[in-house]
Design a protein around this motif. Structure first.
Motif, PDB file in Angstrom:
ATOM      1  N   GLY A   3     -17.808 -30.118  19.221  1.00 51.46           N
ATOM      2  CA  GLY A   3     -18.876 -30.662  18.387  1.00 51.46           C
ATOM      3  C   GLY A   3     -19.142 -29.709  17.248  1.00 51.46           C
ATOM      4  N   VAL A   4     -19.179 -30.198  16.029  1.00 49.18           N
ATOM      5  CA  VAL A   4     -19.293 -29.334  14.870  1.00 49.18           C
ATOM      6  C   VAL A   4     -20.432 -29.778  13.973  1.00 49.18           C
ATOM      7  CG1 VAL A   4     -18.089 -28.419  12.871  1.00 49.18           C
ATOM      8  CG2 VAL A   4     -16.790 -28.956  14.912  1.00 49.18           C
ATOM      9  N   ALA A   5     -21.299 -28.864  13.589  1.00 53.77           N
ATOM     10  CA  ALA A   5     -22.357 -29.150  12.622  1.00 53.77           C
ATOM     11  C   ALA A   5     -22.048 -28.426  11.331  1.00 53.77           C
ATOM     12  CB  ALA A   5     -23.713 -28.690  13.171  1.00 53.77           C
ATOM     13  N   ARG A   6     -22.087 -29.133  10.228  1.00 57.91           N
ATOM     14  CA  ARG A   6     -21.753 -28.540   8.942  1.00 57.91           C
ATOM     15  C   ARG A   6     -23.019 -28.198   8.160  1.00 57.91           C
ATOM     16  NH1 ARG A   6     -16.493 -30.658   6.355  1.00 57.91           N
ATOM     17  NH2 ARG A   6     -15.391 -31.680   8.032  1.00 57.91           N
ATOM     18  N   ASN A   7     -22.830 -27.368   7.144  1.00 60.30           N
ATOM     19  CA  ASN A   7     -23.921 -27.107   6.212  1.00 60.30           C
ATOM     20  C   ASN A   7     -24.366 -28.402   5.563  1.00 60.30           C
ATOM     21  OD1 ASN A   7     -24.100 -24.270   6.364  1.00 60.30           O
ATOM     22  ND2 ASN A   7     -22.222 -24.076   5.158  1.00 60.30           N
ATOM     23  N   GLY A   8     -25.685 -28.529   5.359  1.00 59.67           N
ATOM     24  CA  GLY A   8     -26.190 -29.658   4.609  1.00 59.67           C
ATOM     25  C   GLY A   8     -26.476 -30.890   5.424  1.00 59.67           C
ATOM     26  N   LEU A   9     -26.176 -30.891   6.710  1.00 62.36           N
ATOM     27  CA  LEU A   9     -26.461 -32.058   7.533  1.00 62.36           C
ATOM     28  C   LEU A   9     -27.881 -31.965   8.070  1.00 62.36           C
ATOM     29  CD1 LEU A   9     -23.246 -32.722   9.618  1.00 62.36           C
ATOM     30  CD2 LEU A   9     -24.159 -34.050   7.739  1.00 62.36           C
ATOM     31  N   ALA A  10     -28.685 -32.955   7.790  1.00 62.28           N
ATOM     32  CA  ALA A  10     -30.085 -32.914   8.218  1.00 62.28           C
ATOM     33  C   ALA A  10     -30.290 -33.630   9.532  1.00 62.28           C
ATOM     34  CB  ALA A  10     -30.979 -33.533   7.136  1.00 62.28           C
ATOM     35  N   ALA A  11     -29.631 -34.766   9.733  1.00 58.69           N
ATOM     36  CA  ALA A  11     -29.961 -35.582  10.898  1.00 58.69           C
ATOM     37  C   ALA A  11     -28.760 -35.900  11.781  1.00 58.69           C
ATOM     38  CB  ALA A  11     -30.608 -36.887  10.438  1.00 58.69           C
ATOM     39  N   GLY A  12     -27.603 -35.412  11.438  1.00 54.65           N
ATOM     40  CA  GLY A  12     -26.431 -35.764  12.227  1.00 54.65           C
ATOM     41  C   GLY A  12     -25.517 -34.582  12.426  1.00 54.65           C
ATOM     42  N   ASP A  53     -13.370 -25.773   6.888  1.00 56.87           N
ATOM     43  CA  ASP A  53     -14.304 -26.887   6.682  1.00 56.87           C
ATOM     44  C   ASP A  53     -15.744 -26.457   6.465  1.00 56.87           C
ATOM     45  OD1 ASP A  53     -12.427 -29.131   7.057  1.00 56.87           O
ATOM     46  OD2 ASP A  53     -12.253 -28.342   9.088  1.00 56.87           O
ATOM     47  N   SER A  54     -15.957 -25.203   6.125  1.00 59.60           N
ATOM     48  CA  SER A  54     -17.300 -24.694   5.818  1.00 59.60           C
ATOM     49  C   SER A  54     -18.298 -24.940   6.939  1.00 59.60           C
ATOM     50  CB  SER A  54     -17.812 -25.330   4.510  1.00 59.60           C
ATOM     51  OG  SER A  54     -16.938 -25.066   3.442  1.00 59.60           O
ATOM     52  N   VAL A  55     -17.853 -24.814   8.164  1.00 56.93           N
ATOM     53  CA  VAL A  55     -18.731 -25.021   9.313  1.00 56.93           C
ATOM     54  C   VAL A  55     -19.583 -23.774   9.525  1.00 56.93           C
ATOM     55  CG1 VAL A  55     -18.761 -25.271  11.823  1.00 56.93           C
ATOM     56  CG2 VAL A  55     -17.263 -26.704  10.446  1.00 56.93           C
ATOM     57  N   SER A  56     -20.881 -23.976   9.569  1.00 52.86           N
ATOM     58  CA  SER A  56     -21.791 -22.842   9.727  1.00 52.86           C
ATOM     59  C   SER A  56     -22.230 -22.633  11.164  1.00 52.86           C
ATOM     60  CB  SER A  56     -23.036 -23.044   8.848  1.00 52.86           C
ATOM     61  OG  SER A  56     -23.724 -24.223   9.231  1.00 52.86           O
ATOM     62  N   ARG A  57     -22.087 -23.654  12.006  1.00 52.00           N
ATOM     63  CA  ARG A  57     -22.454 -23.530  13.415  1.00 52.00           C
ATOM     64  C   ARG A  57     -21.762 -24.641  14.191  1.00 52.00           C
ATOM     65  NH1 ARG A  57     -26.078 -25.146   9.957  1.00 52.00           N
ATOM     66  NH2 ARG A  57     -27.370 -26.999  10.304  1.00 52.00           N
ATOM     67  N   PHE A  58     -21.383 -24.338  15.416  1.00 52.59           N
ATOM     68  CA  PHE A  58     -20.725 -25.349  16.228  1.00 52.59           C
ATOM     69  C   PHE A  58     -21.024 -25.113  17.705  1.00 52.59           C
ATOM     70  CE2 PHE A  58     -17.541 -21.940  16.126  1.00 52.59           C
ATOM     71  CZ  PHE A  58     -17.114 -21.883  17.443  1.00 52.59           C
ATOM     72  N   ALA A  59     -20.870 -26.181  18.462  1.00 50.44           N
ATOM     73  CA  ALA A  59     -20.987 -26.129  19.914  1.00 50.44           C
ATOM     74  C   ALA A  59     -19.734 -26.738  20.512  1.00 50.44           C
ATOM     75  CB  ALA A  59     -22.232 -26.880  20.384  1.00 50.44           C
ATOM     76  N   LEU A  60     -19.361 -26.300  21.689  1.00 49.95           N
ATOM     77  CA  LEU A  60     -18.209 -26.830  22.400  1.00 49.95           C
ATOM     78  C   LEU A  60     -18.676 -27.742  23.518  1.00 49.95           C
ATOM     79  CD1 LEU A  60     -16.130 -23.533  22.802  1.00 49.95           C
ATOM     80  CD2 LEU A  60     -15.813 -25.314  21.078  1.00 49.95           C
ATOM     81  N   ASN A  80     -18.677 -11.557  21.936  1.00 46.10           N
ATOM     82  CA  ASN A  80     -17.788 -11.288  20.803  1.00 46.10           C
ATOM     83  C   ASN A  80     -17.203 -12.556  20.192  1.00 46.10           C
ATOM     84  OD1 ASN A  80     -17.989  -8.392  21.093  1.00 46.10           O
ATOM     85  ND2 ASN A  80     -16.693  -8.595  22.919  1.00 46.10           N
ATOM     86  N   GLY A  81     -17.812 -13.703  20.470  1.00 46.72           N
ATOM     87  CA  GLY A  81     -17.337 -14.945  19.889  1.00 46.72           C
ATOM     88  C   GLY A  81     -17.699 -15.046  18.420  1.00 46.72           C
ATOM     89  N   PRO A  82     -17.207 -16.081  17.744  1.00 48.56           N
ATOM     90  CA  PRO A  82     -17.550 -16.275  16.334  1.00 48.56           C
ATOM     91  C   PRO A  82     -19.056 -16.381  16.136  1.00 48.56           C
ATOM     92  CG  PRO A  82     -15.797 -17.767  17.021  1.00 48.56           C
ATOM     93  CD  PRO A  82     -16.332 -17.148  18.265  1.00 48.56           C
ATOM     94  N   ALA A  83     -19.537 -15.883  15.024  1.00 47.03           N
ATOM     95  CA  ALA A  83     -20.973 -15.945  14.737  1.00 47.03           C
ATOM     96  C   ALA A  83     -21.462 -17.383  14.683  1.00 47.03           C
ATOM     97  CB  ALA A  83     -21.261 -15.238  13.411  1.00 47.03           C
ATOM     98  N   GLN A  84     -20.568 -18.312  14.364  1.00 49.73           N
ATOM     99  CA  GLN A  84     -20.944 -19.721  14.241  1.00 49.73           C
ATOM    100  C   GLN A  84     -21.066 -20.419  15.600  1.00 49.73           C
ATOM    101  OE1 GLN A  84     -18.315 -18.289  12.818  1.00 49.73           O
ATOM    102  NE2 GLN A  84     -18.660 -18.309  10.607  1.00 49.73           N
ATOM    103  N   PHE A  85     -20.611 -19.787  16.663  1.00 47.88           N
ATOM    104  CA  PHE A  85     -20.624 -20.396  17.997  1.00 47.88           C
ATOM    105  C   PHE A  85     -22.027 -20.300  18.584  1.00 47.88           C
ATOM    106  CE2 PHE A  85     -19.322 -19.802  22.674  1.00 47.88           C
ATOM    107  CZ  PHE A  85     -19.381 -21.166  22.907  1.00 47.88           C
ATOM    108  N   ARG A  86     -22.677 -21.466  18.768  1.00 48.12           N
ATOM    109  CA  ARG A  86     -24.075 -21.475  19.166  1.00 48.12           C
ATOM    110  C   ARG A  86     -24.321 -21.940  20.599  1.00 48.12           C
ATOM    111  NH1 ARG A  86     -26.968 -21.069  14.346  1.00 48.12           N
ATOM    112  NH2 ARG A  86     -25.606 -19.870  12.954  1.00 48.12           N
ATOM    113  N   GLY A  87     -23.399 -22.695  21.202  1.00 51.16           N
ATOM    114  CA  GLY A  87     -23.654 -23.180  22.549  1.00 51.16           C
ATOM    115  C   GLY A  87     -22.517 -24.043  23.054  1.00 51.16           C
ATOM    116  N   LEU A  88     -22.642 -24.482  24.308  1.00 54.73           N
ATOM    117  CA  LEU A  88     -21.612 -25.345  24.886  1.00 54.73           C
ATOM    118  C   LEU A  88     -22.195 -26.186  26.005  1.00 54.73           C
ATOM    119  CD1 LEU A  88     -19.431 -23.708  27.584  1.00 54.73           C
ATOM    120  CD2 LEU A  88     -21.151 -22.333  26.401  1.00 54.73           C
TER     121      LEU A  88
END
Length: 250
Positions: A3-12, A53-60, A80-88
């Motif tokens: 699951g990937v969240a990109r910059n600029g997405l407000a509701a999805g 893809d300019s992904v700023s945060r993602f979850a697995l 030591n995971g990527p800084a963008q990795f937020r959860g799973l």
């Protein structure tokens, strides 16, 4: 599934579905087989979407075997995971592989095992046709259990000494205590063949980053409830829990 969240997405959020090797019509791309140890494949997809893809945060997110893979990767990454990795999130994760493979061979589960073996045989034969000389289909003779398939095929072609070695090294239960981001694990007590050892459950419950939900019903990835069209509820309880959990990282 990633699951990937990109910059600029407000509701999805954007979702990337990762096909395992041999799946999704990609058999011809590499002379290798997928297996439950290939957490580095998930890591490669994550790195790609972050870098390209300019992904700023993602979850697995993973189900069954995929659940083992995302838990394994998160445990290997630790802090030591990527800084963008937020959860799973993992649903019915096969994190104790040996116990689950043996449970699949129980009489009550033979219909599931037979189905899985048919799929594995078909994919292996197709792979052998695509890469002549790389795979020996005669090794399939006499295989009547998933453990036997993993011993004679998976382990043989993927660098393990046998099924026991494969199961021991590929199990996410080895590293689940190292998960350092918020994680959701959903398991059903009546899952017919996914088994979680008491020691693994202790590691899960001892990790403050993990939210563990075990329901009485749900089977294997089949947490179905009543549909409520007015509220947009399709009755797929586990999937909705996962989506709500992942929303926290938008």
């Amino acid at each position: 599934m990633l699951g990937v969240a990109r910059n600029g997405l407000a509701a999805g959020m954007n979702v990337v579905l990762m096909n395992q090797r041999n799946c999704g019509g990609m058999d011809h791309c590499a002379p290798t087989l997928y297996n439950s140890s290939r957490s580095e494949d998930v890591a490669a997809v994550a790195r790609h979407v972050v870098e390209h893809d300019s992904v700023s945060r993602f979850a697995l997110v993973g189900f069954s075997m995929g659940g083992n893979l995302v838990l394994k990767l998160a445990g290997e990454w630790g802090r030591n995971g990527p800084a963008q990795f937020r959860g799973l999130a993992a649903v019915c994760a096969a994190m104790d592989l040996a116990e689950s493979a043996d449970a699949l061979h129980e009489a009550s589960n033979r219909i599931y095992e037979y189905y899985f073996l048919m799929q594995l045989f078909q994919r292996f034969r197709h792979k052998a046709k695509l890469f002549p000389g790389s795979f020996d289909v005669s090794r399939l003779r006499g295989i009547s259990s998933l453990r036997a398939f993993d011993d004679r095929i998976t382990a043989y072609y993927c660098g393990f000494t046998g099924a026991d070695d494969y199961y021991a090294r590929a199990a996410a239960s080895n590293v689940v205590d190292g998960i350092a981001v918020p994680a959701l694990i959903i398991h059903a007590a009546n899952d017919p063949f996914i088994r979680i050892r008491p020691e693994t459950r202790q590691h899960i419950l001892a990790n403050p980053n993990i939210t563990y939900i075990e329901t009485q019903d749900g089977g294997h990835c089949a947490f179905l409830g009543d549909r409520n069209g007015d509220e947009g509820d399709d009755g797929r309880w586990a999937e909705r829990e996962v989506v709500e959990f992942v929303k926290r990282f938008q």
